[in-house]
Scaffold this motif. Structure first.
Motif, short mmCIF file in Angstrom:
data_model
loop_
_atom_site.label_atom_id
_atom_site.label_comp_id
_atom_site.label_asym_id
_atom_site.label_seq_id
_atom_site.Cartn_x
_atom_site.Cartn_y
_atom_site.Cartn_z
N ALA A 74 0.83 -1.21 0.00
CA ALA A 74 0.00 0.00 0.00
C ALA A 74 0.86 1.26 0.00
CB ALA A 74 -0.93 -0.02 1.21
N ASP A 75 2.00 1.23 0.69
CA ASP A 75 2.84 2.43 0.74
C ASP A 75 4.09 2.31 -0.14
OD1 ASP A 75 3.72 0.53 2.57
OD2 ASP A 75 3.46 1.82 4.32
N ALA A 76 3.91 1.66 -1.31
CA ALA A 76 5.05 1.47 -2.23
C ALA A 76 5.59 2.81 -2.73
CB ALA A 76 4.64 0.58 -3.40
N ALA A 77 4.71 3.79 -2.96
CA ALA A 77 5.19 5.08 -3.48
C ALA A 77 6.11 5.74 -2.45
CB ALA A 77 4.02 5.99 -3.83
N ALA A 78 5.71 5.69 -1.18
CA ALA A 78 6.56 6.28 -0.12
C ALA A 78 7.88 5.52 -0.01
CB ALA A 78 5.81 6.24 1.22
N LEU A 79 7.83 4.19 -0.12
CA LEU A 79 9.07 3.40 -0.05
C LEU A 79 9.97 3.70 -1.24
CD1 LEU A 79 10.86 1.23 1.19
CD2 LEU A 79 9.48 -0.50 0.02
N GLU A 80 9.36 3.82 -2.42
CA GLU A 80 10.16 4.09 -3.63
C GLU A 80 10.93 5.40 -3.47
OE1 GLU A 80 7.90 4.89 -7.19
OE2 GLU A 80 9.45 3.98 -8.43
N SER A 81 10.27 6.44 -2.96
CA SER A 81 11.02 7.70 -2.83
C SER A 81 12.06 7.62 -1.71
CB SER A 81 10.10 8.91 -2.69
OG SER A 81 9.16 8.69 -1.70
N LEU A 82 11.79 6.87 -0.67
CA LEU A 82 12.79 6.67 0.40
C LEU A 82 14.05 5.98 -0.17
CD1 LEU A 82 12.04 5.09 3.89
CD2 LEU A 82 14.08 4.47 2.63
N LEU A 83 13.83 4.93 -0.99
CA LEU A 83 14.97 4.18 -1.55
C LEU A 83 15.83 5.09 -2.42
CD1 LEU A 83 13.02 0.93 -2.52
CD2 LEU A 83 14.58 1.19 -0.58
N GLU A 84 15.15 6.01 -3.12
CA GLU A 84 15.88 6.94 -3.97
C GLU A 84 16.62 7.97 -3.12
OE1 GLU A 84 13.46 8.81 -6.92
OE2 GLU A 84 15.07 10.20 -7.46
N ARG A 85 15.92 8.54 -2.14
CA ARG A 85 16.53 9.56 -1.26
C ARG A 85 17.78 9.02 -0.58
NH1 ARG A 85 11.53 10.76 0.46
NH2 ARG A 85 11.66 9.51 2.35
N GLN A 86 17.72 7.80 -0.13
CA GLN A 86 18.84 7.25 0.64
C GLN A 86 19.79 6.42 -0.22
OE1 GLN A 86 19.39 8.51 3.40
NE2 GLN A 86 17.38 9.44 3.72
N SER A 87 19.60 6.47 -1.55
CA SER A 87 20.50 5.78 -2.49
C SER A 87 20.73 4.32 -2.11
CB SER A 87 21.85 6.50 -2.59
OG SER A 87 21.67 7.85 -2.85
N VAL A 88 19.65 3.62 -1.80
CA VAL A 88 19.78 2.18 -1.52
C VAL A 88 20.24 1.49 -2.79
CG1 VAL A 88 18.46 0.10 -0.93
CG2 VAL A 88 18.11 2.22 0.35
N ASP A 89 21.23 0.59 -2.70
CA ASP A 89 21.86 0.02 -3.88
C ASP A 89 21.11 -1.16 -4.48
OD1 ASP A 89 24.41 1.61 -3.78
OD2 ASP A 89 24.50 0.68 -1.80
N LEU A 90 20.50 -1.97 -3.62
CA LEU A 90 19.94 -3.25 -4.09
C LEU A 90 18.71 -3.59 -3.27
CD1 LEU A 90 20.33 -6.05 -5.60
CD2 LEU A 90 21.77 -6.72 -3.65
N ILE A 91 17.65 -4.00 -3.94
CA ILE A 91 16.43 -4.43 -3.24
C ILE A 91 16.07 -5.81 -3.77
CG2 ILE A 91 14.01 -3.93 -2.73
CD1 ILE A 91 16.08 -1.12 -4.07
N LEU A 92 15.87 -6.76 -2.86
CA LEU A 92 15.51 -8.13 -3.22
C LEU A 92 14.13 -8.41 -2.66
CD1 LEU A 92 18.93 -9.78 -2.24
CD2 LEU A 92 18.15 -9.19 -4.55
#
Ligand SMILES: [Fe+2]
Ligand SMILES: [Fe+2]
Length: 300
Positions: A204-222
Motif C-alpha cells: 500500500a505504501d510502495a510510493a513512499a518506499l520508492e522515494s525513500l529508496l531513492e533519497r537514501q540511495s539504496v543500492d539493491l532491493i531483493l
C-alpha cells in the motif's frame, strides 16, 4: 561479499489438513492450494535447488518469505528444518511473507520458530510484527536491512504495508549505511515500487518506499511475492524478484540469484548478478542452468 537470494518456497503440505475449523480467509487460500497452487510447487525441486544454493558458498542467504501456504502454527513449525538446511542463522536471513502471516495467530509461532533466522531483537518479543522491523545486519562492506511488509489482511487481499513508523526507522537505518560508506541491500517480501502487481496484491505504501529508496540511495532491493524473475533498474539501483524456490511451472522454474559485491577503486561497487534456475529436461530430471549474468556499478 557473496549474497544469495531465494524466495517463496511454499514448502509445507496441506495434504492432511481439512477445511473444518479454518477461518474464511484460510479456507479460500486452502481451496486455491487444493485446486491449483499445489501443482506449481514441488518439494523435491526445492531440495535440489537448496542443495545447489548451498554449494554456492554464499556469505549470506537471503530469503524473502512465503515458506508456508496459510500460516498455520503447524506449518510454521514444519518449515524450520528447511531453514536449518540452508545454514545456521548467522549465515541466513529471512523476512516473512503474506502467506506466513495470514492470520493473527501466525505471528506468535513465526517469532517463536523462526525468530533467530529473522534476527529479531529478543527485547522486542511480544510486540507487533512491524514493531520488530526493520532488522539491520551489518557486515564488513555491506549492510542488509530486512523489513516486514506482510501482515494479516482482509479476505481476498494479499497486500502489505510498512506503516509510517517502520518507514521512518528504515530511513534512519539506510541513511546510516550511506554515511558509513557501505553497500545497502533491502530485503522485503512485496514489490517495493508501485505497478508491479495488482492493487489487491501490492504494497500500500510502495510510493513512499520508492522515494525513500531513492533519497537514501539504496543500492539493491531483493523481493519475492511475484513468483517471477524480474528486474527493475532505477536511478543506479537494482530491484530483483526471483521465481519461487520450489516452482515447477514451465514459465518460471525454481531459481536463485547469486550477487557478488566488491568495492572498487573509486569508492563505488562492482556488482555481479547471476540467475540460475532448475530447468526440467523431461518433466522429471532437472538440471541447474545459468539464465543470466549481469554486471553493474553501484555507488558514487
Ligand atoms: Fe508466494
Ligand atoms: Fe506472497
Amino acid at each position: 561479499m557473496r549474497l544469495l537470494h531465494l524466495t517463496d518456497p511454499h514448502l509445507t503440505s496441506l495434504e492432511n489438513q481439512s477445511l473444518a475449523g479454518l477461518s474464511a480467509k484460510r479456507s479460500l487460500s486452502y481451496l486455491s492450494w487444493r485446486r491449483k497452487r499445489r501443482f506449481h510447487h514441488d518439494r523435491s525441486a526445492l531440495t535440489d535447488l537448496t542443495e545447489s544454493a548451498c554449494r554456492e558458498q554464499a556469505d549470506q542467504i537471503l530469503v524473502s518469505g512465503d515458506l508456508t501456504h496459510i500460516g498455520l502454527p503447524d506449518e510454521i513449525r514444519a518449515a524450520r528444518p528447511w531453514l536449518e538446511s540452508l545454514g545456521p542463522p548467522e549465515r541466513v536471513m529471512l523476512v516473512p511473507g503474506n502467506h506466513d502471516l495470514m492470520s493473527r495467530d501466525s505471528w506468535g509461532p513465526v517469532a517463536a520458530h523462526w525468530g533467530d533466522y529473522l534476527h529479531l531483537d529478543p527485547h522486542q518479543a511480544g510486540g507487533t510484527i512491524q514493531d520488530a522491523f526493520p532488522v539491520v545486519r551489518e557486515f564488513e562492506d555491506v549492510v542488509v536491512i530486512g523489513v516486514a511488509s506482510a501482515h494479516p489482511t482482509p479476505i481476498l487481499l494479499a497486500s502489505g504495508s510498512l506503516g509510517e513508523a517502520q518507514l521512518e526507522r528504515l530511513e534512519a537505518a539506510a541513511r546510516g549505511v550511506r554515511e558509513r560508506g557501505k553497500f545497502c541491500c533491502v530485503l522485503i517480501h512485496h514489490p517495493p515500487v508501485p505497478g508491479v502487481v495488482s492493487r489487491r496484491r501490492a504494497l500500500a505504501d510502495a510510493a513512499a518506499l520508492e522515494s525513500l529508496l531513492e533519497r537514501q540511495s539504496v543500492d539493491l532491493i531483493l523481493h519475492g511475492h511475484t513468483h517471477r524473475n524480474e528486474e527493475i533498474a532505477v536511478g543506479g539501483r537494482m530491484i530483483y524478484s526471483t521465481a519461487s524456490a520450489s516452482s515447477v511451472a514451465a514459465h518460471a522454474p525454481a531459481a536463485y540469484r547469486v550477487i557478488d559485491v566488491e568495492r572498487d577503486a573509486d569508492g563505488g561497487w562492482q556488482v555481479e548478478m547471476t540467475l540460475k534456475c532448475l530447468a526440467s529436461t523431461d518433466g522429471q530430471h532437472r538440471r541447474l542452468e545459468l539464465v543470466e549474468q549481469t554486471r553493474w556499478h553501484a555507488g558514487p
